[in-house]
Write an enzyme that holds these catalytic residues in place. Structure first.
Site, PDB file in Angstrom:
ATOM      1  N   SER A 113      48.292  47.164  68.273  1.00 55.76           N
ATOM      2  CA  SER A 113      47.753  46.259  69.304  1.00 55.76           C
ATOM      3  C   SER A 113      46.241  46.178  69.220  1.00 55.76           C
ATOM      4  O   SER A 113      45.652  45.109  69.386  1.00 55.76           O
ATOM      5  CB  SER A 113      48.116  46.700  70.719  1.00 55.76           C
ATOM      6  OG  SER A 113      49.218  47.508  70.759  1.00 55.76           O
ATOM      7  N   ASP A 156      40.523  53.290  69.637  1.00 51.29           N
ATOM      8  CA  ASP A 156      41.265  52.614  68.565  1.00 51.29           C
ATOM      9  C   ASP A 156      40.578  51.305  68.160  1.00 51.29           C
ATOM     10  O   ASP A 156      40.563  50.929  66.985  1.00 51.29           O
ATOM     11  CB  ASP A 156      42.723  52.363  68.982  1.00 51.29           C
ATOM     12  CG  ASP A 156      42.876  51.976  70.447  1.00 51.29           C
ATOM     13  OD1 ASP A 156      41.852  51.766  71.136  1.00 51.29           O
ATOM     14  OD2 ASP A 156      44.017  51.875  70.906  1.00 51.29           O
TER      15      ASP A 156
HETATM   16  O1  PMV Z   1      48.732  57.027  71.508  1.00 52.70           O
HETATM   17  P1  PMV Z   1      47.487  56.548  70.880  1.00 52.70           P
HETATM   18  O2  PMV Z   1      47.452  56.793  69.406  1.00 52.70           O
HETATM   19  O3  PMV Z   1      47.137  55.164  71.236  1.00 52.70           O
HETATM   20  O4  PMV Z   1      46.308  57.477  71.435  1.00 52.70           O
HETATM   21  C1  PMV Z   1      46.056  57.618  72.802  1.00 52.70           C
HETATM   22  C2  PMV Z   1      44.860  58.481  73.021  1.00 52.70           C
HETATM   23  C3  PMV Z   1      44.517  58.752  74.476  1.00 52.70           C
HETATM   24  O5  PMV Z   1      43.325  59.541  74.480  1.00 52.70           O
HETATM   25  C4  PMV Z   1      45.618  59.568  75.129  1.00 52.70           C
HETATM   26  C5  PMV Z   1      44.295  57.487  75.276  1.00 52.70           C
HETATM   27  C6  PMV Z   1      43.033  56.741  74.909  1.00 52.70           C
HETATM   28  O6  PMV Z   1      43.017  55.521  75.088  1.00 52.70           O
HETATM   29  O7  PMV Z   1      42.041  57.349  74.482  1.00 52.70           O
END
Ligand code: PMV
Length: 323
Positions: A113, A156
């Protein structure tokens, strides 16, 4: 220009998940598997989407209706919102045909996403000749993700935009590229898709019940990240591995680990990894292990034997780019 193709990398969290949501730093790497988005301006007033990897074919809606709440297929919600936000912010409009193609399954937790959001906004900025700095791209992508998902640090998106390996603080308050050469990682997929917003809420509830305890865990995760940064930069894999194990223990304390993740993590450690931990929200998705080149194959096999799927992943790769 009427047509453009952009690609953005997926990501893997290396250190600091969950605590990053509360203002602590994390370390993320972009990975070699990319999301490709092709965008074409059309003469009509329709948004057309082909996203076969997420089971969406021949999706159409009127551009004028982008702001309205309708049932959008799950796989293309971010794309819809990215287009709407771009049109709103830069006061432009056109019919569009968008095709997406992913080099990785949306199940892995590589951030499909976020990479689709970044690639779409980048592509639109090129098509409409609106120059965006990386931070402007980040801000609009982050707004998009928050509108769809409600929670998230944006780590991300930063990986999809800047690429490489980054030290990141929520909302993009710090985005620092770390110069690290060939990080020897082995990645194992549990076969279970994680529900990130659910796990973020679960940790929030734990924090509500035990504020100082959970804040303490977050701050220890923060220390781990700072130490990991130093040792990654030095290329001290032994210590970086140890810090992965420490980080894993703290994530376990937050209640986001699973038996399946643990099985793969212990398999990697027993086969000689320097360290191993879950990557991302937990609950499933992937684990990562830091390994010596010599042991890589053995560790990958051990992960498969423990029921995981070994994924060939190249860390530290290029951010969003025109193809
Ligand atoms: O589940 P993923 O790979 O999207 O990682 C989430 C990481 C968190 O720290 C739990 C949430 C975030 O947005 O940072």
């Amino acid at each position: 220009m009427k047509k453009i193709e952009v690609s953005a990398p997926g990501k893997l969290m290396l250190f600091g998940e969950h605590a990053v949501v509360y203002g602590y730093p994390c370390i993320v790497t972009a990975v070699g598997q990319r999301m490709r988005v092709r965008i074409e301006k059309t003469e009509n007033d329709i948004l057309e989407i082909e996203a076969p990897d997420v089971g969406v074919r021949n999706y159409t809606r009127k551009i004028k209706s982008l702001g309205e709440k309708t049932d959008i297929p799950k796989g293309v919600v971010f794309l819809n919102m990215a287009v709407k936000n771009f049109f709103e912010k830069y006061k432009v409009e056109s019919g569009l045909k968008i095709e997406t193609k992913s080099e990785f399954s949306a199940e892995f937790g590589f951030g499909s996403s976020s990479s689709v959001t970044v690639a779409t906004i980048k592509g639109l900025s090129e098509l409409f000749k609106i120059k965006l700095k990386n931070k402007q791209l980040f801000d609009l992508a982050y707004k998009t993700v928050l509108e769809v998902q409600g929670v998230g640090s944006g780590f991300d998106l930063a990986a999809a935009i800047w690429g490489g390996i980054l030290l990141f603080v929520a909302g993009g308050r710090k985005i620092i590229p770390l110069k690290i050469k060939n990080l020897p990682l082995v990645v194992g997929y549990t076969g279970v898709k994680a529900d990130t917003p659910f796990l973020v809420r679960k940790v929030a509830q734990l924090r509500q019940s035990y504020p100082s305890l959970v804040e303490g865990i977050f701050s220890y995760i923060g220390f781990t990240v700072e130490e990991a940064k130093k040792n990654l930069l030095k290329g001290d894999w032994q210590k970086t591995g140890q810090l992965m194990n420490l980080n894993q223990g703290l994530l376990e304390a937050l209640g986001v680990n699973t038996k399946r993740l643990s099985d793969l993590i212990f398999a990697a450690l027993e086969a000689g990894a320097y360290g191993a931990k879950l990557s991302g929200a937990g609950g499933g998705d992937c684990m990562v292990a830091l390994v010596s080149q010599k042991e890589r194959k053995k560790i990958a096999q051990a992960i498969e034997k423990a029921g995981g799927k070994y994924l060939e992943v190249k860390p530290n790769t290029e951010g969003v780019r025109l193809e």
